[in-house]
Motif scaffolding. Structure first.
Motif, PDB file in Angstrom:
ATOM      1  N   VAL A  48      -0.704 -33.858  11.534  1.00 37.57           N
ATOM      2  CA  VAL A  48      -0.738 -34.164  12.967  1.00 37.57           C
ATOM      3  C   VAL A  48      -0.310 -32.907  13.719  1.00 37.57           C
ATOM      4  N   THR A  49      -0.494 -32.934  15.023  1.00 34.92           N
ATOM      5  CA  THR A  49       0.016 -31.843  15.842  1.00 34.92           C
ATOM      6  C   THR A  49       1.244 -32.317  16.607  1.00 34.92           C
ATOM      7  N   SER A  50       2.141 -31.379  16.851  1.00 40.58           N
ATOM      8  CA  SER A  50       3.324 -31.630  17.669  1.00 40.58           C
ATOM      9  C   SER A  50       3.543 -30.391  18.523  1.00 40.58           C
ATOM     10  N   LYS A  55       1.785 -30.233  11.646  1.00 46.52           N
ATOM     11  CA  LYS A  55       2.854 -30.709  10.776  1.00 46.52           C
ATOM     12  C   LYS A  55       2.309 -31.674   9.740  1.00 46.52           C
ATOM     13  N   LEU A 269      -7.373 -33.547  11.403  1.00 46.31           N
ATOM     14  CA  LEU A 269      -7.267 -32.740  12.602  1.00 46.31           C
ATOM     15  C   LEU A 269      -8.663 -32.324  13.022  1.00 46.31           C
ATOM     16  N   LYS A 299      -5.794 -34.671  27.696  1.00 44.60           N
ATOM     17  CA  LYS A 299      -5.598 -35.255  26.370  1.00 44.60           C
ATOM     18  C   LYS A 299      -5.711 -36.771  26.395  1.00 44.60           C
ATOM     19  N   TYR A 305      -5.720 -40.215  20.008  1.00 44.84           N
ATOM     20  CA  TYR A 305      -5.640 -39.270  18.897  1.00 44.84           C
ATOM     21  C   TYR A 305      -5.487 -37.838  19.425  1.00 44.84           C
ATOM     22  N   ASP A 306      -4.846 -37.716  20.564  1.00 42.23           N
ATOM     23  CA  ASP A 306      -4.617 -36.384  21.134  1.00 42.23           C
ATOM     24  C   ASP A 306      -3.708 -35.541  20.236  1.00 42.23           C
ATOM     25  N   ASN A 307      -2.975 -36.190  19.325  1.00 47.80           N
ATOM     26  CA  ASN A 307      -2.136 -35.431  18.381  1.00 47.80           C
ATOM     27  C   ASN A 307      -2.924 -34.969  17.162  1.00 47.80           C
ATOM     28  N   LYS A 308      -4.253 -34.968  17.299  1.00 48.92           N
ATOM     29  CA  LYS A 308      -5.141 -34.469  16.240  1.00 48.92           C
ATOM     30  C   LYS A 308      -5.948 -33.257  16.693  1.00 48.92           C
ATOM     31  N   ASN A 347      -1.983 -27.362  28.951  1.00 48.73           N
ATOM     32  CA  ASN A 347      -2.224 -28.092  27.708  1.00 48.73           C
ATOM     33  C   ASN A 347      -1.767 -27.239  26.526  1.00 48.73           C
ATOM     34  N   PHE A 349      -1.334 -26.658  22.518  1.00 49.89           N
ATOM     35  CA  PHE A 349      -1.987 -26.994  21.254  1.00 49.89           C
ATOM     36  C   PHE A 349      -1.575 -25.988  20.185  1.00 49.89           C
TER      37      PHE A 349
END
Length: 436
Positions: A48-50, A55, A269, A299, A305-308, A347, A349
């Motif tokens: 996932v993204t953080s 991560k 991702l 997002k 699924y913006d954390n992708k 934004n 990323f």
């Protein structure tokens, strides 16, 4: 690819860790891989993204440090296998400290499957179609000699399966990249693959292809991400299509592509690439109007699924005369998204440089471009994929057994084209990013 400056088996690893040795089935073997099983073993997915980071399921930062491995040419399997085995090539990548491959493919591969009632083309037939009735069988025989687990019924996707299985065995992340619609060398402004709706770039087929590969990728535990499309660019021979070349059209289609991948395989991702051969993503990062409309990237448009989402850009400014200027360009064209402290970075990323490269036959690796790119990636702790691992291609732009002077490997993929660069440049870069 280095477009801005160049002259121009089923073999799957079950979750228990055993490698299948037979490639006799005509259809890919299905692996049932639940999230819990993946989370307990490498690659500790799903990723996932953080904020600015990618991560894993353990909360560790993941930084890709890898090489592009082309598979989007006319044969539509990964290059190099006439000269070396899959295991040998992956081992070469692993030996440098790199931990990932950007594995390219063409949408035509999936189009062919649909046109053939759901059945993939055999590698044997694909070599003959791409290289001719004389050279095709000859190169296919070389392919079998180096990869004896394959046979006459092995299909193209089964070769991709085997690459993914070997990457899992050696803990190499697989990032799957849609490079072209038509299987061919990329990229130019008149190749029919430039932009949504170009001659060979059918948007519906593209979305179908993304869906197919994302779903098929459930069989690949090493697959952790996919891209939408390589190097979107303006066509120079279709005024009607050129009129649609803008960020507003980009956003409409990006949302289609990301939804397709996420619905088919929510673990992955998804990499977003920009305009002008993917050299900049500034409107997305800064949240400015997506011209010619007034809408902005948000997002919240990505269905939970913006954390992708990850940003990728390319850079081939090989003639750079100033490292400071090159760093400034990289920052303004996309890497600004790593910096939440920058008020213009609306934004945030993860950002990866998924293509950069240079001639490996001389001393370019000691020049401003190469050394500055490495310095910047290390400073940013950013991921990257160098162009290219390939020492040669089955065929490129009509020339068979094409020599790749930018390749990390020699023509027969047996050794390093520039051992000095590997030791002085590539290994330190991998250590300072993926391992630093």
């Amino acid at each position: 690819m280095h477009s801005g400056i160049r002259s121009s088996l089923v073999s799957l690893l079950a979750l228990s860790g055993g490698l299948l040795s037979s490639f006799t089935s005509a259809s890919p073997l299905k692996v049932t891989a639940n999230v819990e099983a993946r989370a307990d073993s490498w690659p500790y997915g799903p990723l996932v993204t953080s904020g600015r980071d990618m991560k894993n399921s353990r909360g560790d930062n993941v930084v890709y440090a890898g090489a592009n491995w082309p598979g989007h040419g006319e044969v539509m399997i990964p290059d190099g296998l006439r000269y070396q085995s899959i295991e040998t090539i992956v081992s070469k990548i692993k030996s440098t400290g790199m931990n990932a491959i950007r594995l390219t493919y063409a949408i035509q591969l999936i189009d062919d499957i649909y046109a053939n009632g759901g059945k993939d083309t055999t590698v044997k037939d694909s070599f003959t179609k791409a290289l001719g009735s004389t050279n095709g069988p000859k190169v296919y025989a070389e392919f079998l000699a180096k990869n004896p687990s394959f046979n006459d019924s092995t299909t193209r996707l089964q070769v991709f399966d085997a690459v993914a299985a070997e990457c899992l065995k050696q803990n190499i992340f697989v990032h799957l990249d849609n490079h072209m619609s038509k299987g061919a060398w990329c990229c130019s402004s008149n190749d029919g693959n430039t932009w949504f709706g170009d001659r060979d770039y059918n948007v519906d087929n593209w979305v179908r292809g993304l869906t197919y590969m994302a779903n098929h990728g459930k069989n690949w535990p090493a697959l952790t991400s996919m891209s939408l499309r390589n190097e979107l660019r303006k066509t120079d021979n279709n005024p009607t299509l050129s009129a649609t070349y803008n960020w507003e059209t980009w956003y409409t289609n990006v949302k289609k592509g990301t939804e397709a991948i996420n619905k088919a395989n929510p673990d992955l991702l998804i990499f977003l690439s920009g305009l002008d051969y993917d050299t900049y993503m500034t409107p997305v990062v800064q949240g400015t109007a997506l011209s010619p409309g007034s809408g902005k990237f948000s997002k919240t448009d990505f269905g939970g699924y913006d954390n992708k989402l990850v940003i990728e850009i390319h850079n081939y400014a090989n003639s750079a005369g100033s490292c400071d200027s090159l760093k400034s360009s990289l920052y303004n064209n996309g890497f600004q998204a790593l910096h939440a402290e920058d008020s213009k970075a609306v934004n945030v990323f993860p950002v990866l440089l998924t293509e950069f490269g240079f001639d490996m036959t001389g001393t370019a690796y000691r020049g401003i471009y190469s050394t500055c790119i490495a310095e910047y990636l290390a400073e940013q702790k950013a991921g990257w994929f160098i162009w290219v691992i390939a020492g040669s291609y089955y065929i490129r732009s009509g020339t068979q057994d094409f020599e790749e002077s930018w390749g990390l490997l020699t023509h027969d993929w047996s050794g390093w084209r520039s051992s000095a660069y590997i030791e002085e440049g590539l290994k330190p870069l991998a250590k300072s990013t993926a391992q630093g």
